[in-house]
Design a protein around this motif. Structure first.
Motif, PDB file in Angstrom:
ATOM      1  N   SER A   1     -11.869  -4.418  15.240  1.00  0.00           N
ATOM      2  CA  SER A   1     -10.913  -3.681  14.416  1.00  0.00           C
ATOM      3  C   SER A   1     -11.611  -2.402  13.957  1.00  0.00           C
ATOM      4  O   SER A   1     -12.757  -2.486  13.470  1.00  0.00           O
ATOM      5  CB  SER A   1     -10.441  -4.522  13.222  1.00  0.00           C
ATOM      6  OG  SER A   1      -9.202  -4.027  12.734  1.00  0.00           O
TER       7      SER A   1
ATOM      8  N   SER B   1      -0.166 -12.978  12.229  1.00  0.00           N
ATOM      9  CA  SER B   1      -0.730 -11.733  11.686  1.00  0.00           C
ATOM     10  C   SER B   1       0.321 -11.027  10.850  1.00  0.00           C
ATOM     11  O   SER B   1       1.527 -11.298  10.968  1.00  0.00           O
ATOM     12  CB  SER B   1      -1.166 -10.801  12.824  1.00  0.00           C
ATOM     13  OG  SER B   1      -0.022 -10.314  13.507  1.00  0.00           O
TER      14      SER B   1
ATOM     15  N   TYR C   1       0.424   1.220   5.386  1.00  0.00           N
ATOM     16  CA  TYR C   1       0.124   0.643   6.695  1.00  0.00           C
ATOM     17  C   TYR C   1       0.736  -0.748   6.736  1.00  0.00           C
ATOM     18  O   TYR C   1       0.593  -1.522   5.778  1.00  0.00           O
ATOM     19  CB  TYR C   1      -1.390   0.563   6.906  1.00  0.00           C
ATOM     20  CG  TYR C   1      -1.825  -0.131   8.179  1.00  0.00           C
ATOM     21  CD1 TYR C   1      -2.410  -1.394   8.143  1.00  0.00           C
ATOM     22  CD2 TYR C   1      -1.676   0.474   9.425  1.00  0.00           C
ATOM     23  CE1 TYR C   1      -2.828  -2.034   9.296  1.00  0.00           C
ATOM     24  CE2 TYR C   1      -2.093  -0.161  10.590  1.00  0.00           C
ATOM     25  CZ  TYR C   1      -2.669  -1.407  10.520  1.00  0.00           C
ATOM     26  OH  TYR C   1      -3.075  -2.030  11.670  1.00  0.00           O
TER      27      TYR C   1
ATOM     28  N   ASP D   1       6.438  -5.363   1.811  1.00  0.00           N
ATOM     29  CA  ASP D   1       5.294  -5.824   2.606  1.00  0.00           C
ATOM     30  C   ASP D   1       4.199  -6.265   1.623  1.00  0.00           C
ATOM     31  O   ASP D   1       3.459  -5.437   1.097  1.00  0.00           O
ATOM     32  CB  ASP D   1       4.796  -4.703   3.517  1.00  0.00           C
ATOM     33  CG  ASP D   1       3.590  -5.149   4.323  1.00  0.00           C
ATOM     34  OD1 ASP D   1       3.111  -4.360   5.169  1.00  0.00           O
ATOM     35  OD2 ASP D   1       3.092  -6.276   4.097  1.00  0.00           O
TER      36      ASP D   1
ATOM     37  N   VAL E   1       1.765  -8.391   2.381  1.00  0.00           N
ATOM     38  CA  VAL E   1       0.632  -8.955   3.130  1.00  0.00           C
ATOM     39  C   VAL E   1      -0.636  -8.865   2.289  1.00  0.00           C
ATOM     40  O   VAL E   1      -1.460  -9.771   2.255  1.00  0.00           O
ATOM     41  CB  VAL E   1       0.465  -8.234   4.478  1.00  0.00           C
ATOM     42  CG1 VAL E   1      -0.875  -8.532   5.128  1.00  0.00           C
ATOM     43  CG2 VAL E   1       1.600  -8.604   5.424  1.00  0.00           C
TER      44      VAL E   1
HETATM   45  P1  KE4 Z   1      -2.682  -7.740  10.286  1.00  0.00           P
HETATM   46  O1  KE4 Z   1      -1.866  -7.548  11.526  1.00  0.00           O
HETATM   47  O2  KE4 Z   1      -3.955  -6.914  10.308  1.00  0.00           O
HETATM   48  O3  KE4 Z   1      -2.932  -9.212   9.930  1.00  0.00           O
HETATM   49  O4  KE4 Z   1      -1.813  -7.212   9.033  1.00  0.00           O
HETATM   50  C1  KE4 Z   1      -1.320  -5.898   9.069  1.00  0.00           C
HETATM   51  C2  KE4 Z   1      -1.023  -5.449   7.664  1.00  0.00           C
HETATM   52  C3  KE4 Z   1       0.289  -5.432   7.225  1.00  0.00           C
HETATM   53  N1  KE4 Z   1       0.606  -5.045   5.973  1.00  0.00           N
HETATM   54  C4  KE4 Z   1      -0.353  -4.670   5.095  1.00  0.00           C
HETATM   55  C5  KE4 Z   1       0.039  -4.244   3.715  1.00  0.00           C
HETATM   56  C6  KE4 Z   1      -1.719  -4.684   5.489  1.00  0.00           C
HETATM   57  O5  KE4 Z   1      -2.668  -4.301   4.592  1.00  0.00           O
HETATM   58  C7  KE4 Z   1      -2.063  -5.076   6.787  1.00  0.00           C
HETATM   59  C8  KE4 Z   1      -3.497  -5.081   7.282  1.00  0.00           C
HETATM   60  N2  KE4 Z   1      -4.472  -4.568   6.379  1.00  0.00           N
HETATM   61  C9  KE4 Z   1      -5.667  -4.028   6.979  1.00  0.00           C
HETATM   62  C10 KE4 Z   1      -6.541  -3.520   5.828  1.00  0.00           C
HETATM   63  N3  KE4 Z   1      -6.135  -2.263   5.365  1.00  0.00           N
HETATM   64  C11 KE4 Z   1      -6.388  -5.015   7.840  1.00  0.00           C
HETATM   65  C12 KE4 Z   1      -7.827  -4.669   8.161  1.00  0.00           C
HETATM   66  C13 KE4 Z   1      -7.986  -4.067   9.508  1.00  0.00           C
HETATM   67  O6  KE4 Z   1      -7.042  -3.425   9.993  1.00  0.00           O
HETATM   68  O7  KE4 Z   1      -9.088  -4.241  10.062  1.00  0.00           O
END
Ligand code: KE4
Length: 434
Positions: free
Chosen positions: A25, A118, A146, A241, A243
Motif C-alpha cells: 500500500s 475492505s 478518501y 463513510d 470506515v
Molecule cells: P480499505 O479498502 O483500505 O479497507 O478502505 C478504504 C477506506 C474507505 N473509507 C475510509 C474513510 C478510509 O479511511 C479508507 C482507507 N483508509 C486508508 C488510510 N487513510 C487505508 C490505509 C492505506 O490506504 O494504506
C-alpha cells in the motif's frame, strides 16, 4: 539502544524487487516523509517492534483498526480458536449474525447490512445501491476525502492520492468519473449549487463525517445537518463513510456523536479487529435491492470470513462492555498528547494547528485553521517530514504523511503521552533547524 535500520534497509531492497515501491500500500513507502520505513516483525499493546530490534509507540494503529492496541489477548485467542475450526468455509455461519448484531446495537441506522473484505468494497457497493435505488447517475464526494480506490472515487481523493498530489489516477477513463462531483468539504453552498445544476440527477452524497484522509478535519457546526436536509429534500441517499470513524470517535461512530441518521453507512477497520472486514448497510428498502433479493449484484469469496468475524466479535464485545469508561479514557489520553505537543510547538514558535475528535487527530504544520482540502494543503509538508523523521528516530511512529490521521489505542497511557511530548520537544528543534 542505538537506532539503526540496517536490517529494515535490506528487507526494503528485497521487497522492491517484487513489490512496486516495496509495499502493498503506497503510504507505507514513506515517500511523503522521507527516510527508511522500518519493517515490523511484531507488535504488542501500544508498541511496534522492527527487524533491527527497535521499538516504537504506534500512532497509526494499522490505520485505525487497532483501537484496543496490538495483540489484545482475548482477540488473539478468538482468532486462534476460529482458525482451529478452519479458516474459511464459503458458507453461512452463526458468527456473521453475531458480529452484525453487535454492529447494529451500536449503529441502529444499519437496519440491514452485508460484510465484505475492505472499505473499498463497502463504499463502491453503497454507491451502486444508491444509484439503483434512485435511478440516478451522479454522486457527490468531497475533495480530500478518501473512500478506497474504486475507479469512480479516485477524483481529488485524499489519503495516498492527496499525499502524492495525484488529482485523480492514471488508468481511470474520464467516462468513469464523469458522474463524480468532487466539491469542497464544509461548503454547503457548493452542494446546493450541484443539486441546482443537476436536478433529480444526483443519487447520493458520500462523505467522511469526520475526515481522516486529508488529516483530521471536523464538520463545521450544522454542516452534517444541512447535508441531511438537502439529501432528504432532493430524494438523494446520504452515505456516511465511517470506515475510519465507526467505533472510533464514539461506539456508534460520528452519526451517534453528531446525532445524524444517514441512509447508508460503510464500516471497516475496527469491526474486523485487524483482520480484513468491511461492511455496508442502512435502510432495509435500499439494502433489499441486493442480490439474491434484488437486481444489484455484489459478492465476495471471503465475505464474512470466520477468523475476521471472530476478531471483530471479540473487539466489539469489549468496546460494548467497557464503553462507559473506554471512550472517555481515549478522549483524555488523546487530548493530553495532542495538546502537549501543541504547547511544545508554541513554545518554540513552530506554527501548528491541531485537529482532533476522540482518539483520531492531526498536527497540521500550518498556522491556518483547517476546514477543507485547500486549507489542509497550506501545511508545510517538508516540516512535517522533518518532524516525522525526528520522532521516528526517538521511537515515536507517526502516520507517514501530513494528510493521514493519527490514532491511539486503549493501550496508550501516561507513560506513552509523556514520552511522546518529550520526543516532540526534541523533534521540533529539527523542524526549526530546517
Ligand atoms: P480499505 O479498502 O483500505 O479497507 O478502505 C478504504 C477506506 C474507505 N473509507 C475510509 C474513510 C478510509 O479511511 C479508507 C482507507 N483508509 C486508508 C488510510 N487513510 C487505508 C490505509 C492505506 O490506504 O494504506
Amino acid at each position: 539502544m542505538p537506532h539503526t535500520l540496517n536490517r529494515s534497509r535490506e528487507l526494503q531492497q528485497r521487497a522492491e524487487k517484487i513489490f512496486p515501491g516495496g509495499v502493498d500500500s503506497p503510504v507505507r513507502a514513506f515517500r511523503a516523509v522521507g527516510g527508511d520505513p522500518p519493517f515490523v516483525v511484531r507488535a504488542e499493546g501500544a508498541y511496534l517492534y522492527d527487524a533491527d530490534g527497535n521499538h516504537y509507540i504506534d500512532y497509526f494503529g494499522s490505520w485505525g483498526p487497532m483501537i484496543l492496541g496490538h495483540a489484545a489477548p482475548f482477540v488473539v485467542e478468538a482468532i486462534q480458536q476460529a482458525a482451529a475450526r478452519s479458516s474459511s468455509y464459503g458458507a453461512s455461519t452463526p458468527a456473521e449474525a453475531d458480529l452484525a448484531e453487535l454492529v447494529q446495537a451500536a449503529v441502529p441506522s444499519m437496519q440491514k447490512m452485508r460484510f465484505v473484505s475492505s472499505g473499498t468494497e463497502a463504499t463502491m457497493t453503497a454507491i451502486r445501491l444508491a444509484r439503483a435505488f434512485t435511478g440516478r447517475k451522479f454522486f457527490i464526494k468531497f475533495e480530500g476525502c478518501y473512500h478506497g480506490h474504486a475507479d469512480a472515487l479516485l477524483v481529488k481523493a485524499g489519503s495516498g492520492v492527496a499525499t502524492f498530489g495525484i488529482p485523480g489516477s492514471a488508468g481511470v477513463p474520464e467516462e468513469t468519473v464523469q458522474h463524480t462531483l468532487a466539491l469542497p468539504y464544509n461548503d454547503i453552498a457548493a452542494v446546493e449549487a450541484a443539486f441546482a445544476a443537476h436536478p433529480d440527477q444526483i443519487a447520493c452524497i458520500l462523505l467522511e463525517p469526520v475526515v481522516g484522509n486529508m488529516g483530521t478535519v471536523l464538520p463545521q457546526p450544522g454542516h452534517l445537518q444541512a447535508l441531511r436536509k438537502i439529501t432528504a429534500e432532493n430524494g438523494a441517499v446520504l452515505i456516511f463513510d465511517e470506515v475510519m470513524t465507526g467505533f472510533r470517535v464514539a461506539l456508534g461512530g460520528a452519526q451517534q456523536l453528531y446525532g445524524i441518521t444517514p441512509d447508508l453507512t460503510t464500516l471497516g477497520k475496527i469491526i474486523g479487529g485487524g483482520l480484513p472486514v468491511g461492511a455496508f448497510g442502512g435502510r432495509a428498502e435500499i439494502m433489499d435491492l441486493l442480490a439474491p433479493l434484488g437486481p444489484v449484484y455484489q459478492a465476495g469469496t471471503l465475505s464474512g470470513n470466520p477468523l475476521a468475524m471472530a476478531a471483530g466479535i471479540a473487539t466489539l464485545q469489549h468496546l460494548h462492555q467497557h464503553q462507559q469508561s473506554l471512550y472517555p479514557a481515549l478522549e483524555a489520553t488523546s487530548a493530553a498528547v495532542v495538546d502537549g505537543v501543541a504547547a511544545a510547538a508554541q513554545a518554540v514558535g513552530v506554527p501548528l494547528t491541531t485537529s482532533r475528535v476522540g482518539a483520531m487527530f492531526t498536527w497540521f504544520f500550518t498556522p491556518n485553521a483547517v476546514t477543507d482540502w485547500d486549507s489542509a494543503a497550506t501545511s508545510d509538508t517538508a516540516a512535517f517530514g522533518r518532524f516525522h523523521r525526528a520522532m521516528l528516530q526517538q521511537g515515536i511512529w507517526l502516520p507517514p504523511s501530513q494528510y493521514e490521521a493519527a490514532f491511539l489505542s486503549t493501550a496508550h497511557g501516561a507513560k506513552e503521552v509523556q514520552a511522546t511530548i518529550a520526543a516532540a520537544k526534541i523533534a521540533l528543534q529539527a523542524v526549526t533547524a530546517g
